[in-house]
Design an enzyme around this catalytic site. Sequence first.
Site, mmCIF file in Angstrom:
data_model
loop_
_atom_site.group_PDB
_atom_site.id
_atom_site.type_symbol
_atom_site.label_atom_id
_atom_site.label_comp_id
_atom_site.label_asym_id
_atom_site.label_seq_id
_atom_site.Cartn_x
_atom_site.Cartn_y
_atom_site.Cartn_z
ATOM 1 N N HIS A 151 0.787 -1.233 0.000
ATOM 2 C CA HIS A 151 0.000 0.000 0.000
ATOM 3 C C HIS A 151 0.823 1.290 0.000
ATOM 4 C CE1 HIS A 151 -3.486 -2.409 0.176
ATOM 5 N NE2 HIS A 151 -3.658 -2.512 1.470
ATOM 6 N N HIS A 225 -9.712 2.319 0.235
ATOM 7 C CA HIS A 225 -9.655 1.210 1.194
ATOM 8 C C HIS A 225 -10.747 1.280 2.264
ATOM 9 C CE1 HIS A 225 -7.896 -2.154 3.244
ATOM 10 N NE2 HIS A 225 -6.755 -2.088 2.589
ATOM 11 N N GLU A 362 -11.606 -3.501 -3.004
ATOM 12 C CA GLU A 362 -10.634 -2.536 -3.518
ATOM 13 C C GLU A 362 -10.439 -2.763 -5.008
ATOM 14 O OE1 GLU A 362 -7.136 -2.913 -0.636
ATOM 15 O OE2 GLU A 362 -8.608 -4.293 0.137
HETATM 16 C C1 GLA Z 1 -5.361 -5.184 1.923
HETATM 17 C C2 GLA Z 1 -4.475 -6.357 1.978
HETATM 18 C C3 GLA Z 1 -4.633 -7.042 3.278
HETATM 19 C C4 GLA Z 1 -4.363 -6.095 4.427
HETATM 20 C C5 GLA Z 1 -5.262 -4.923 4.311
HETATM 21 C C6 GLA Z 1 -4.938 -3.902 5.345
HETATM 22 O O1 GLA Z 1 -6.645 -5.504 1.678
HETATM 23 O O2 GLA Z 1 -4.677 -7.242 0.934
HETATM 24 O O3 GLA Z 1 -3.772 -8.144 3.350
HETATM 25 O O4 GLA Z 1 -3.032 -5.673 4.381
HETATM 26 O O5 GLA Z 1 -5.170 -4.342 3.059
HETATM 27 O O6 GLA Z 1 -4.822 -4.407 6.609
#
Ligand code: GLA
Length: 397
Positions: A151, A225, A362
């Site tokens: 991220h 997110h 997402e």
């Molecule tokens: C995304 C990732 C997850 C986790 C979340 C945040 O969806 O795929 O594995 O890291 O973000 O916690």
Amino acid sequence: MNSFKQNLKYISLVCLAVVFTQCKTKSEKATANSEQSEIQENTEALHISTSEFGKLPSGEKITKYQLTNKHGMEVAIINYGGVITNLKVPDKNGAIEDVVLGFDSLEDYLIPPPYFGAIIGRYGNRITGGKFAIDGEEYTLAQNDGKNHLHGGNKGFDKVVWEVKPIQEKDYLALQLSYTSKDMEEGYPGNLKTIVTYTLDNTNTLKVAYEATTDKKTVVNLTQHSYFNLSGDFSKTILDHQIMINADAFLPVDSSLIPTGEFKDVAGTPFDFRSSKVIGKEINTENEQLERGLGYDHCWVLNNQNNGQQLAATAYDPESGRIMEVFTDEPGIQFYTGNFLDGTLPAKGGGTYAKRTGFCLETQHYPDSPNQKEFPSVELKPGETYKTETSFKFSTK
Ligand code: GLA
């Protein structure tokens, strides 16, 4: 006498003309007034209000922008991380409740990470080993998720202050958020000018439009997110929600959640959401992929790619009757079931967020695309504009 009569006739005519003109102006005014009040009614219903949300340790003030439409649907966004802190939508009885996880105070957003409601960039999801190359030149990013990059790194787009321009039109409200990520920020090449526009209209649709340009070849994969819980009750898990994902295949992952490169047919697996299915139905079945993700934490390969806006997923909470449809032009969608939530983070209004009290959808390009040449490219060159759009449409049944 004759002249008196004539004068009288003349005076009556003048009076009539005056009365007529007055009537006309009155009726014209009435139409104008009703038009005006319609506009006022509309803009009064559609409105943006602002308040201070808190202060960063640097002393910088963070503002909360609250967008409300004529049905009372409300989205609140802060200029820190472009975070959606609240999203209030009606249930089947008209009760308006908050359906996204978040915090009541700014301080809680500053402690990493569940990325609640944030804009994710420059790269949504994981890049293996925190490394990638462009034209033979290797770039090294933060390894902030085990050995992988996640991220956007230690200070991704979820942790920066965005410049905000509120926009109010007759039929919609928008917030235009801008941020320029400097060349080599978090290890990424190129000055990246990013604009994310949130739009709320009277059809209860929240649109997120992303745009970016660079002055040097780079990689970009932006997403939103938000963690949804359509019940409006954060003490409940999302396991009873029904989900449809418009995808015939998903991307299996290795033990560090990096796609193996295989496109796996969902048929006959717990990953088959082609017809609406209760999230909890197969989440605990014995399955290596579910064990690796601690539940669902995978990217689905959406059908009808490169075909403009398509329905990617639908979520439905039978109890509240709330439905959320997700439309996008992206090729993938990461469906994450809040597996890392563990009851330690404080919930809005009291309590804590237990495991699986929220799910994320997402929309994005596939994880680790910079290292997987068979995945659609995430490279952005100078002169090109990165452009993508996702809409979340709310209704009830
Ligand atoms: C995304 C990732 C997850 C986790 C979340 C945040 O969806 O795929 O594995 O890291 O973000 O916690």
